[in-house]
Scaffold this motif. Structure first.
Motif, PDB file in Angstrom:
ATOM      1  N   GLY A   1     -20.702   5.410 -37.710  1.00 53.44           N
ATOM      2  CA  GLY A   1     -21.589   5.959 -38.583  1.00 53.44           C
ATOM      3  C   GLY A   1     -22.517   6.951 -37.785  1.00 53.44           C
ATOM      4  O   GLY A   1     -23.567   7.232 -37.872  1.00 53.44           O
ATOM      5  N   LEU A   2     -21.508   8.140 -37.141  1.00 54.35           N
ATOM      6  CA  LEU A   2     -22.379   9.258 -36.493  1.00 54.35           C
ATOM      7  C   LEU A   2     -22.112  10.291 -36.908  1.00 54.35           C
ATOM      8  O   LEU A   2     -21.100  10.690 -37.892  1.00 54.35           O
ATOM      9  CB  LEU A   2     -21.566   9.106 -34.690  1.00 54.35           C
ATOM     10  CG  LEU A   2     -21.732   7.597 -34.219  1.00 54.35           C
ATOM     11  CD1 LEU A   2     -21.013   7.566 -32.979  1.00 54.35           C
ATOM     12  CD2 LEU A   2     -23.165   6.971 -33.999  1.00 54.35           C
ATOM     13  N   LEU A   3     -22.879  11.494 -36.261  1.00 56.35           N
ATOM     14  CA  LEU A   3     -22.685  12.826 -36.597  1.00 56.35           C
ATOM     15  C   LEU A   3     -21.821  13.347 -35.558  1.00 56.35           C
ATOM     16  O   LEU A   3     -22.194  13.164 -34.248  1.00 56.35           O
ATOM     17  CB  LEU A   3     -23.966  13.361 -36.899  1.00 56.35           C
ATOM     18  CG  LEU A   3     -24.753  13.181 -37.788  1.00 56.35           C
ATOM     19  CD1 LEU A   3     -26.003  13.783 -38.104  1.00 56.35           C
ATOM     20  CD2 LEU A   3     -23.775  13.767 -39.369  1.00 56.35           C
ATOM     21  N   VAL A   4     -20.880  14.281 -35.625  1.00 56.32           N
ATOM     22  CA  VAL A   4     -20.208  15.083 -34.838  1.00 56.32           C
ATOM     23  C   VAL A   4     -20.990  16.152 -34.160  1.00 56.32           C
ATOM     24  O   VAL A   4     -21.306  17.169 -35.068  1.00 56.32           O
ATOM     25  CB  VAL A   4     -18.735  15.426 -35.068  1.00 56.32           C
ATOM     26  CG1 VAL A   4     -18.287  16.574 -34.025  1.00 56.32           C
ATOM     27  CG2 VAL A   4     -17.911  14.297 -35.460  1.00 56.32           C
ATOM     28  N   ALA A   5     -21.426  16.186 -32.959  1.00 56.30           N
ATOM     29  CA  ALA A   5     -22.464  17.221 -32.382  1.00 56.30           C
ATOM     30  C   ALA A   5     -21.639  18.535 -32.059  1.00 56.30           C
ATOM     31  O   ALA A   5     -20.629  18.227 -30.894  1.00 56.30           O
ATOM     32  CB  ALA A   5     -23.385  16.486 -31.564  1.00 56.30           C
ATOM     33  N   GLY A   6     -21.648  19.755 -32.442  1.00 50.68           N
ATOM     34  CA  GLY A   6     -20.797  20.833 -31.571  1.00 50.68           C
ATOM     35  C   GLY A   6     -21.588  21.153 -30.356  1.00 50.68           C
ATOM     36  O   GLY A   6     -22.557  20.810 -29.960  1.00 50.68           O
ATOM     37  N   THR A   7     -20.683  21.989 -29.742  1.00 51.92           N
ATOM     38  CA  THR A   7     -21.091  22.346 -28.211  1.00 51.92           C
ATOM     39  C   THR A   7     -20.905  23.747 -28.147  1.00 51.92           C
ATOM     40  O   THR A   7     -21.011  24.331 -27.005  1.00 51.92           O
ATOM     41  CB  THR A   7     -19.984  21.588 -27.190  1.00 51.92           C
ATOM     42  OG1 THR A   7     -18.711  21.751 -27.552  1.00 51.92           O
ATOM     43  CG2 THR A   7     -20.130  19.885 -27.356  1.00 51.92           C
ATOM     44  N   GLY A   8     -20.768  24.406 -29.275  1.00 50.94           N
ATOM     45  CA  GLY A   8     -20.770  26.050 -29.134  1.00 50.94           C
ATOM     46  C   GLY A   8     -22.038  26.475 -28.773  1.00 50.94           C
ATOM     47  O   GLY A   8     -23.071  26.198 -29.529  1.00 50.94           O
ATOM     48  N   ASN A   9     -21.977  27.872 -28.026  1.00 56.05           N
ATOM     49  CA  ASN A   9     -23.362  28.499 -27.937  1.00 56.05           C
ATOM     50  C   ASN A   9     -23.314  29.604 -28.857  1.00 56.05           C
ATOM     51  O   ASN A   9     -22.111  29.809 -29.518  1.00 56.05           O
ATOM     52  CB  ASN A   9     -23.594  28.795 -26.414  1.00 56.05           C
ATOM     53  CG  ASN A   9     -22.346  29.621 -25.784  1.00 56.05           C
ATOM     54  OD1 ASN A   9     -21.927  30.542 -26.467  1.00 56.05           O
ATOM     55  ND2 ASN A   9     -21.496  29.150 -24.826  1.00 56.05           N
ATOM     56  N   LYS A  10     -24.278  30.678 -28.541  1.00 55.67           N
ATOM     57  CA  LYS A  10     -24.588  31.734 -29.497  1.00 55.67           C
ATOM     58  C   LYS A  10     -23.317  32.700 -29.275  1.00 55.67           C
ATOM     59  O   LYS A  10     -22.907  33.303 -30.541  1.00 55.67           O
ATOM     60  CB  LYS A  10     -25.963  32.242 -29.490  1.00 55.67           C
ATOM     61  CG  LYS A  10     -26.241  33.077 -30.545  1.00 55.67           C
ATOM     62  CD  LYS A  10     -27.758  33.637 -30.322  1.00 55.67           C
ATOM     63  CE  LYS A  10     -27.999  34.616 -31.467  1.00 55.67           C
ATOM     64  NZ  LYS A  10     -29.703  34.929 -31.488  1.00 55.67           N
ATOM     65  N   VAL A  11     -23.035  33.066 -28.193  1.00 53.42           N
ATOM     66  CA  VAL A  11     -22.124  34.214 -27.953  1.00 53.42           C
ATOM     67  C   VAL A  11     -20.750  33.548 -28.399  1.00 53.42           C
ATOM     68  O   VAL A  11     -20.026  34.432 -29.158  1.00 53.42           O
ATOM     69  CB  VAL A  11     -21.838  34.319 -26.498  1.00 53.42           C
ATOM     70  CG1 VAL A  11     -20.855  35.376 -26.167  1.00 53.42           C
ATOM     71  CG2 VAL A  11     -23.402  34.873 -25.907  1.00 53.42           C
ATOM     72  N   GLU A  12     -20.415  32.311 -28.275  1.00 50.60           N
ATOM     73  CA  GLU A  12     -19.136  31.892 -28.701  1.00 50.60           C
ATOM     74  C   GLU A  12     -19.192  31.637 -30.260  1.00 50.60           C
ATOM     75  O   GLU A  12     -18.104  32.234 -31.045  1.00 50.60           O
ATOM     76  CB  GLU A  12     -18.858  30.491 -28.234  1.00 50.60           C
ATOM     77  CG  GLU A  12     -18.443  30.481 -26.489  1.00 50.60           C
ATOM     78  CD  GLU A  12     -18.522  29.148 -25.992  1.00 50.60           C
ATOM     79  OE1 GLU A  12     -17.671  28.931 -24.883  1.00 50.60           O
ATOM     80  OE2 GLU A  12     -19.132  28.119 -26.847  1.00 50.60           O
TER      81      GLU A  12
END
Length: 266
Positions: free
Chosen positions: A138-149
């Protein structure tokens, strides 16, 4: 090249943690799952998630991974578990899955296209694994992308590391991520490591693939947003600006909503 003003790391940290908590509460979920690669972005993202007090599962998903990347990921997860009681870990060795996949699909004579397709396949196998765990817990997948990417050069895999539920650091430039990492006391080994997506099974860095450093691409992104054109620059600045514009244009399909053909029903 002009650089951004440094962020107030304490304030930015508090803002993102508050946003994550509110989002999880409103969504009625138990917490977050984060793929931890041994890189700076996933280290910062997982530390931000850990501060919410919600359950956080840090997932290591090696596919023929370099030993240095594995050791950095393990060092970070161990540190995070020591600091936060709500952090758990999982390790899914996707190497045999990846090898089986390669045996089942047709090969291709164009080695460059084949290697790129397989690199993106690695990212998509990892996305599938994260959503498997998210569904169970029951979790959310947290993204790891930054603004440049995510919004500059589109340096991510569509439906791979781009397949997430929410993006905590997508409004931060890479230099901001490093500033936040120092504030959060992310392991020094991660802060000093050359950024790499680790998708090709060799030692190529992000800069090798992109043709410019993140500092240079940040500068180019700011110039582009200010309305500058190639004719405004010369030398290395011109080279970097052209690299940024080329990648930004080529990867718009990743940054924009999926095109829909709307039909006239009359």
């Amino acid at each position: 090249m002009q650089k951004l003003e440094p962020i107030d790391a304490s304030s930015v940290n508090d803002q993102i943690v508050r946003w994550l908590k509110e989002y999880a509460q409103n969504a009625g979920v138990n917490g977050f799952v984060v793929g931890v690669s041994g890189g700076i972005d996933s280290a910062v993202t997982s530390t931000l998630c850990a501060q919410t007090g919600f359950k956080v599962v840090c997932v290591e998903m090696p596919i023929h991974q370099a030993a240095s990347q594995v050791s950095r990921a393990q060092e970070h997860i161990a540190q995070l578990k020591n600091r936060f009681s709500n952090v758990d870990e999982a390790r899914i060795d996707l190497t045999p899955v990846f090898e089986t996949f390669k045996q089942q699909v047709p090969s291709h004579a164009d080695t460059a296209k084949l290697n790129l397709s397989l690199a993106n396949t690695r990212a998509r196998l990892r996305m599938t694994s994260l959503y498997y765990l998210a569904g169970i817990h029951g979790l959310l997948v947290a993204g790891t992308g930054n603004k440049v990417e995510d919004f500059g050069v589109g340096f991510f895999t569509k439906y791979g590391d781009g397949g997430v539920d929410l993006s905590p650091i997508a409004d931060l430039m890479k230099s901001d991520v490093y500033a936040l990492a120092r504030y959060l006391q992310v392991p020094e080994s991660i802060q000093q490591a050359q950024p790499t997506d680790g998708l090709f099974g060799d030692d190529r860095t992000d800069e090798d693939q992109l043709g410019a450093s993140y500092d240079e691409l940040e500068w180019a992104m700011l110039q582009n947003e200010a309305g500058k054109v190639a004719g405004d620059f010369s030398g290395r600045e011109l080279v970097v600006f052209k690299i940024y514009q080329r990648l930004n244009k080529a990867n718009q399909h990743k940054m924009n909503a999926i095109p829909v053909c709307y039909v006239n029903r009359r």
